[in-house]
Design a protein around this motif. Structure first.
Motif, PDB file in Angstrom:
ATOM      1  N   ALA A 554      43.245  32.107  38.500  1.00  8.86           N
ATOM      2  CA  ALA A 554      44.542  32.505  38.772  1.00  8.86           C
ATOM      3  C   ALA A 554      44.697  33.076  40.154  1.00  8.86           C
ATOM      4  O   ALA A 554      45.690  32.802  40.795  1.00  8.86           O
ATOM      5  CB  ALA A 554      44.900  33.647  37.586  1.00  8.86           C
ATOM      6  N   TYR A 555      43.669  33.839  40.399  1.00  9.19           N
ATOM      7  CA  TYR A 555      43.759  34.347  41.848  1.00  9.19           C
ATOM      8  C   TYR A 555      43.808  33.437  42.829  1.00  9.19           C
ATOM      9  O   TYR A 555      44.598  33.313  43.932  1.00  9.19           O
ATOM     10  CB  TYR A 555      42.439  35.368  42.094  1.00  9.19           C
ATOM     11  N   VAL A 556      42.787  32.586  42.878  1.00  8.97           N
ATOM     12  CA  VAL A 556      42.679  31.517  44.209  1.00  8.97           C
ATOM     13  C   VAL A 556      43.916  30.268  44.044  1.00  8.97           C
ATOM     14  O   VAL A 556      44.248  29.949  45.042  1.00  8.97           O
ATOM     15  CB  VAL A 556      41.393  30.726  44.109  1.00  8.97           C
ATOM     16  N   LEU A 557      44.333  30.215  42.629  1.00 12.77           N
ATOM     17  CA  LEU A 557      45.497  29.124  42.746  1.00 12.77           C
ATOM     18  C   LEU A 557      46.723  29.789  43.405  1.00 12.77           C
ATOM     19  O   LEU A 557      47.624  29.257  43.817  1.00 12.77           O
ATOM     20  CB  LEU A 557      45.704  28.649  41.277  1.00 12.77           C
ATOM     21  N   GLN A 558      46.921  31.047  43.119  1.00 14.45           N
ATOM     22  CA  GLN A 558      48.063  31.799  43.805  1.00 14.45           C
ATOM     23  C   GLN A 558      47.853  31.713  45.065  1.00 14.45           C
ATOM     24  O   GLN A 558      48.802  31.496  45.847  1.00 14.45           O
ATOM     25  CB  GLN A 558      48.168  33.237  43.185  1.00 14.45           C
ATOM     26  N   ARG A 559      46.622  32.080  45.744  1.00 18.25           N
ATOM     27  CA  ARG A 559      46.574  32.333  47.130  1.00 18.25           C
ATOM     28  C   ARG A 559      46.492  30.992  47.828  1.00 18.25           C
ATOM     29  O   ARG A 559      47.424  30.881  49.016  1.00 18.25           O
ATOM     30  CB  ARG A 559      45.131  32.659  47.519  1.00 18.25           C
ATOM     31  N   LEU A 560      46.231  29.871  47.165  1.00 19.93           N
ATOM     32  CA  LEU A 560      46.368  28.557  47.726  1.00 19.93           C
ATOM     33  C   LEU A 560      47.645  27.815  47.902  1.00 19.93           C
ATOM     34  O   LEU A 560      48.306  27.328  48.662  1.00 19.93           O
ATOM     35  CB  LEU A 560      45.527  27.729  47.062  1.00 19.93           C
ATOM     36  N   GLY A 561      48.248  28.276  46.722  1.00 21.63           N
ATOM     37  CA  GLY A 561      49.776  28.003  46.317  1.00 21.63           C
ATOM     38  C   GLY A 561      50.650  28.440  47.360  1.00 21.63           C
ATOM     39  O   GLY A 561      51.516  27.949  48.040  1.00 21.63           O
ATOM     40  N   TYR A 562      50.589  29.903  47.718  1.00 16.79           N
ATOM     41  CA  TYR A 562      51.171  30.558  48.730  1.00 16.79           C
ATOM     42  C   TYR A 562      50.991  29.993  50.111  1.00 16.79           C
ATOM     43  O   TYR A 562      51.901  29.713  50.918  1.00 16.79           O
ATOM     44  CB  TYR A 562      51.059  32.081  48.554  1.00 16.79           C
ATOM     45  N   LEU A 563      49.587  29.575  50.377  1.00 13.71           N
ATOM     46  CA  LEU A 563      49.164  29.235  51.820  1.00 13.71           C
ATOM     47  C   LEU A 563      50.038  27.828  51.909  1.00 13.71           C
ATOM     48  O   LEU A 563      50.462  27.527  53.081  1.00 13.71           O
ATOM     49  CB  LEU A 563      47.941  29.058  51.916  1.00 13.71           C
ATOM     50  N   LEU A 564      50.010  26.989  50.815  1.00 16.11           N
ATOM     51  CA  LEU A 564      50.663  25.586  51.028  1.00 16.11           C
ATOM     52  C   LEU A 564      51.959  25.269  50.640  1.00 16.11           C
ATOM     53  O   LEU A 564      52.492  24.427  50.831  1.00 16.11           O
ATOM     54  CB  LEU A 564      49.469  24.546  50.210  1.00 16.11           C
ATOM     55  N   GLY A 590      38.450  45.206  30.564  1.00 14.73           N
ATOM     56  CA  GLY A 590      37.433  44.145  30.176  1.00 14.73           C
ATOM     57  C   GLY A 590      37.747  42.658  30.881  1.00 14.73           C
ATOM     58  O   GLY A 590      37.119  41.869  30.757  1.00 14.73           O
ATOM     59  N   HIS A 591      38.961  42.797  31.578  1.00 11.84           N
ATOM     60  CA  HIS A 591      39.612  41.578  32.228  1.00 11.84           C
ATOM     61  C   HIS A 591      40.075  41.988  33.686  1.00 11.84           C
ATOM     62  O   HIS A 591      41.093  41.657  34.120  1.00 11.84           O
ATOM     63  CB  HIS A 591      40.710  41.041  31.546  1.00 11.84           C
ATOM     64  N   VAL A 592      38.820  42.615  34.358  1.00 11.56           N
ATOM     65  CA  VAL A 592      39.409  43.016  35.714  1.00 11.56           C
ATOM     66  C   VAL A 592      39.756  41.992  36.726  1.00 11.56           C
ATOM     67  O   VAL A 592      40.740  42.199  37.328  1.00 11.56           O
ATOM     68  CB  VAL A 592      38.294  43.922  36.114  1.00 11.56           C
ATOM     69  N   MET A 593      39.127  40.951  36.729  1.00 10.96           N
ATOM     70  CA  MET A 593      39.577  39.879  37.574  1.00 10.96           C
ATOM     71  C   MET A 593      40.925  39.238  37.421  1.00 10.96           C
ATOM     72  O   MET A 593      41.560  39.140  38.095  1.00 10.96           O
ATOM     73  CB  MET A 593      38.407  38.733  37.702  1.00 10.96           C
ATOM     74  N   LEU A 594      41.098  39.167  36.074  1.00 10.77           N
ATOM     75  CA  LEU A 594      42.577  38.892  35.651  1.00 10.77           C
ATOM     76  C   LEU A 594      43.542  39.598  36.076  1.00 10.77           C
ATOM     77  O   LEU A 594      44.802  39.557  36.638  1.00 10.77           O
ATOM     78  CB  LEU A 594      42.681  38.513  34.170  1.00 10.77           C
ATOM     79  N   LEU A 595      43.193  41.030  36.173  1.00 13.49           N
ATOM     80  CA  LEU A 595      43.944  42.279  36.727  1.00 13.49           C
ATOM     81  C   LEU A 595      44.131  42.093  38.166  1.00 13.49           C
ATOM     82  O   LEU A 595      45.420  42.187  38.562  1.00 13.49           O
ATOM     83  CB  LEU A 595      43.454  43.553  36.472  1.00 13.49           C
ATOM     84  N   ILE A 596      43.207  41.560  38.977  1.00 12.50           N
ATOM     85  CA  ILE A 596      43.308  41.488  40.445  1.00 12.50           C
ATOM     86  C   ILE A 596      44.430  40.167  40.704  1.00 12.50           C
ATOM     87  O   ILE A 596      45.372  40.306  41.561  1.00 12.50           O
ATOM     88  CB  ILE A 596      42.081  41.195  41.024  1.00 12.50           C
ATOM     89  N   ALA A 597      44.422  39.297  39.690  1.00 13.60           N
ATOM     90  CA  ALA A 597      45.393  38.209  39.883  1.00 13.60           C
ATOM     91  C   ALA A 597      46.536  38.703  39.557  1.00 13.60           C
ATOM     92  O   ALA A 597      47.784  38.274  40.101  1.00 13.60           O
ATOM     93  CB  ALA A 597      44.758  36.899  38.861  1.00 13.60           C
ATOM     94  N   LEU A 598      46.866  39.482  38.427  1.00  8.37           N
ATOM     95  CA  LEU A 598      48.082  39.921  37.949  1.00  8.37           C
ATOM     96  C   LEU A 598      48.695  40.839  38.945  1.00  8.37           C
ATOM     97  O   LEU A 598      49.959  40.841  39.370  1.00  8.37           O
ATOM     98  CB  LEU A 598      47.803  40.991  36.745  1.00  8.37           C
ATOM     99  N   GLU A 599      47.858  41.561  39.854  1.00 14.64           N
ATOM    100  CA  GLU A 599      48.215  42.528  41.036  1.00 14.64           C
ATOM    101  C   GLU A 599      48.928  41.622  42.035  1.00 14.64           C
ATOM    102  O   GLU A 599      49.970  41.848  42.684  1.00 14.64           O
ATOM    103  CB  GLU A 599      47.263  43.083  41.431  1.00 14.64           C
ATOM    104  N   GLU A 600      48.399  40.425  42.388  1.00 20.54           N
ATOM    105  CA  GLU A 600      48.824  39.593  43.307  1.00 20.54           C
ATOM    106  C   GLU A 600      50.015  38.616  42.956  1.00 20.54           C
ATOM    107  O   GLU A 600      50.716  38.152  43.781  1.00 20.54           O
ATOM    108  CB  GLU A 600      47.800  38.781  44.119  1.00 20.54           C
TER     109      GLU A 600
END
Length: 690
Positions: A554-564, A590-600
């Protein structure tokens, strides 16, 4: 000898190739043999750097009598959890369901060969009855008798366990409104569980959990300009990082971190060193240096990076997996000292400093010897030795070099020299982040060489393989391999632009959508749609020692999606968050990486693209890289760069001009032509701009 491990690439499996146990690797042939002979399967999962795996191997798997029982009653399969995390994830979960206790390694599971379902299991079992556990051979006979005499009961229990698997991921809530409530919920729980004196969460044993610490740093940064900044989040992250760097979990002679501490105080580790810990911790300490300016964080990052480059780089440019806990049959032997040994290697004034600083003037702390950890504040130790801080710093460096040289003459722990795509990606990401923060081109060089290695050995026809050793690349890659590598590429491109690498990231993202997506429920499976069929196709959303693959996706798809400007990626990221929403609501910490994606998702990524002549754009980028801005990506692209996709190709400056444009999510500002104007815009985003 019917042991079938000699042809494997895994160092862990090769450690067992001479066992009297008739081991198979995981293969259909083993299950066919079990069905033909009407025997259950004994599955043993471990890894090469695992201390208790070695103990069970020495006690039982190398023992002729125990091996004879195993061979008579079972078909035995040995698995390296690092090569086959797909198998490990399934049976670790099954162990927890069966025993109602956390799993671990060695993992010992008993399977019905008809469907691979487990009906009983455990972790380490002693050869002789002790620790409240039966002797392993007695346990084997009991399990075999149960399977023979109560086959239907065994199948029924296995079916119940299998049915639970389908309920582990909460169902999708299509009406979920993604909001900040899980971020606040996780923050509250982390605050409650935080060790206010020694850092970390809970009591012993303590693990680094770098993704949790990164989340806390990010939370502080996000609130830094608010009326009530979350300074406690900064305190939790930095106290933990300081206590870890001061403690024995950190190697004060050679650099790098061990896997975890057996005590609350971060003093005595299990001594194995894993690449998957050190890549993220390298990034984290470099980020903490940017965030706070504390020299100790920079020094820890430098030493960790130096260890990776000195000890973990293969001739092909990739990174090895781990260093063992044991050498010469003893855990930690390579790392511990006596005061007399150290005094003999150092000048008297050097010893006067380090004996105070590293605790050699106190009592032994590990089986009658001294494992080095900080016992005195550095300034206080310098004063006690009659030195200025600068003199003490230089003396500590020379003393460390002498101890490192002497230690190199010892028998080293085994190095696991397989190279895993996902773990290499974590190291590449760490080196790229640290290279920018510490202004060390050698770290960026190493990251680039590792990316070249992956492309040349583990990437073909736009698909990845998971592991490489001795010229052989093997196993369909997993979700982690793909999304960790996309993340690594995006970080590397912020150090050195390479359009061809961006194209690789795009192709990887497309393969993730094509082969891993759950079309019905959202999110991504751990294995591809053309992977070997196993008893369960997991969809990992919770973090463990590694950040959850769905969170990173979720995190990288958002970043790549915004870049492109690619909405397919943004939509897939949103569906991933929706698919995990109930879990985020119920157990957010227990799902902190998803929280980072949620934050972005809630506060979209800030993307800054700088175009112009090579020298000028590098200077602008270096200035931006000195700032801790975790929700910002900064790319410096030469004016004449060809083949750029989409919006990246549209804003080429005139000759002699340098320009930058900044986007928040899908909204982009007009280009600016001075760094001062760019800095002003970045300050306006709420992120630190100096």
């Amino acid at each position: 000898m019917r042991n079938r491990l000699a042809g494997e690439t895994s160092p862990y499996l090769l450690q067992h190739r001479d066992n009297p146990v008739h081991w198979y690797p995981w293969c259909e042939e083993a299950f066919e043999e079990a069905r033909r002979t009407n025997r259950p399967v004994l599955l043993s999962v471990g890894y090469s750097a695992c201390h208790w795996c070695h103990v069970m191997a020495h006690e039982s798997f190398e023992d002729d009598a125990t091996a004879a029982v195993m061979n008579e009653l079972f078909v035995n399969i040995k698995v390296d959890r690092e090569e086959r995390p797909d198998i490990d994830k399934i049976y670790q979960t099954a162990h927890q369901l069966i025993t109602q206790r956390p799993g671990g390694w060695p993992l010992t599971m008993f399977l019905d060969p008809d469907d691979q379902r487990p009906f009983f299991g455990g972790t380490y079992f002693p050869k002789d009855a002790r620790y409240g556990m039966p002797a392993f051979a007695d346990l084997l006979r009991s399990v075999a008798d149960y399977y023979r005499d109560r086959r239907e009961d065994a199948k029924s229990e296995a079916a119940k366990i299998s049915a639970v698997f389908d309920k582990l991921v909460p169902p999708v809530d299509p009406d979920a409104t993604l909001d900040a409530d899980p971020l606040d919920g996780a923050r509250a729980v982390l605050g409650e569980n935080f060790d206010q004196e020694y850092g970390g969460f809970g009591s012993a044993p303590k693990f680094p959990h770098p993704v949790t610490l990164e989340h806390l740093l990010r939370r502080w940064r996000a609130t830094a300009n608010a009326e009530e900044p979350d300074v406690d989040a900064l305190y939790m992250a930095t106290l933990t990082l300081k206590r870890m760097a001061d403690g024995g979990i950190f190697d004060h002679v050679g650099g790098g971190f061990c896997r975890y501490s057996v005590d609350r105080y971060w003093q005595i580790p299990h001594f194995e060193k894993m690449l998957y810990d050190n890549g993220p911790l390298l990034a984290l300490y470099a980020q903490a240096w940017l965030a706070t300016g504390e020299q100790a964080f920079r020094e820890t990052a430098e030493l960790t990076a130096d260890w990776i480059l000195a000890d973990m780089v293969s001739p092909e440019g990739g990174f090895y997996s781990a260093r063992d806990a044991d050498s010469e049959g003893e855990e930690g032997r390579y790392y511990v000292w006596t005061p007399d040994e150290v005094a003999a290697l150092l000048e008297p004034d050097e010893y006067a400093l380090v004996s105070r600083y590293w605790g050699l003037d106190g009592d032994p702390n590990f089986e009658g010897r001294w494992h080095l950890a900080l016992r005195m504040d550095f300034g206080e130790a310098a004063r006690a030795a009659g030195l200025s801080k600068q003199e003490a710093r230089e003396m500590l460096s020379t003393a460390r070099a002498k101890l490192l040289e002497a230690r190199a003459g010892r028998v080293p722990p085994l190095r696991d020299e397989k190279q895993l795509t996902a773990w290499n990606a974590l190291a590449i990401r760490g080196l790229a982040i640290a290279g920018r923060a510490l202004e060390r081109d050698d770290l960026v060089d190493a990251a680039g060489h590792a990316l070249d290695f992956i492309q040349s050995t583990l990437y073909a026809d736009e698909r990845l393989l998971a592991t490489y050793k001795d010229g052989r690349a093997r196993f369909n890659a997993y979700l982690d391999d793909y999304v960790f590598l996309i993340d690594a590429i995006l970080e590397y491109l912020q150090a050195r632009w390479d359009t061809a690498l961006l194209d690789v990231a795009v192709r990887l993202a497309d393969r993730v959508l094509e082969h891993f997506a759950d079309a019905d429920g959202g999110g991504f499976f751990f294995t591809s749609d053309d992977h070997e069929a196993l008893m369960h196709r997991s969809k990992p959303i919770a973090d463990d020692a590694l950040p959850a693959g769905n969170g990173v996706a979720a995190y990288v798809l958002q970043r790549l999606g915004y870049l492109l400007g690619e909405t397919r990626y943004l939509d897939a990221a949103e569906r991933t968050l929706q698919s995990a929403w109930r879990a985020l609501e119920e157990y957010p910490h227990g799902h902190v990486m998803l929280l980072i994606a949620l934050e972005e998702y809630l506060e979209p990524t800030e993307t800054v693209v700088i175009r112009g002549d090579a020298h000028d754009i590098r200077e602008w980028q270096r200035s931006a890289a000195k700032l801790y801005a975790p929700r910002r990506m900064v790319f410096a692209i030469d004016r004449d760069e060809a083949g750029l996709p989409g919006a990246l190709a549209e804003r080429a400056p005139r000759t002699g001009e340098t320009l930058a444009y900044r986007c928040l999510g899908t909204h982009c500002d007009l280009p600016v032509t001075t760094f001062e104007a760019l800095a002003s815009e970045m300050r306006g985003s709420g992120e630190n701009a100096g």
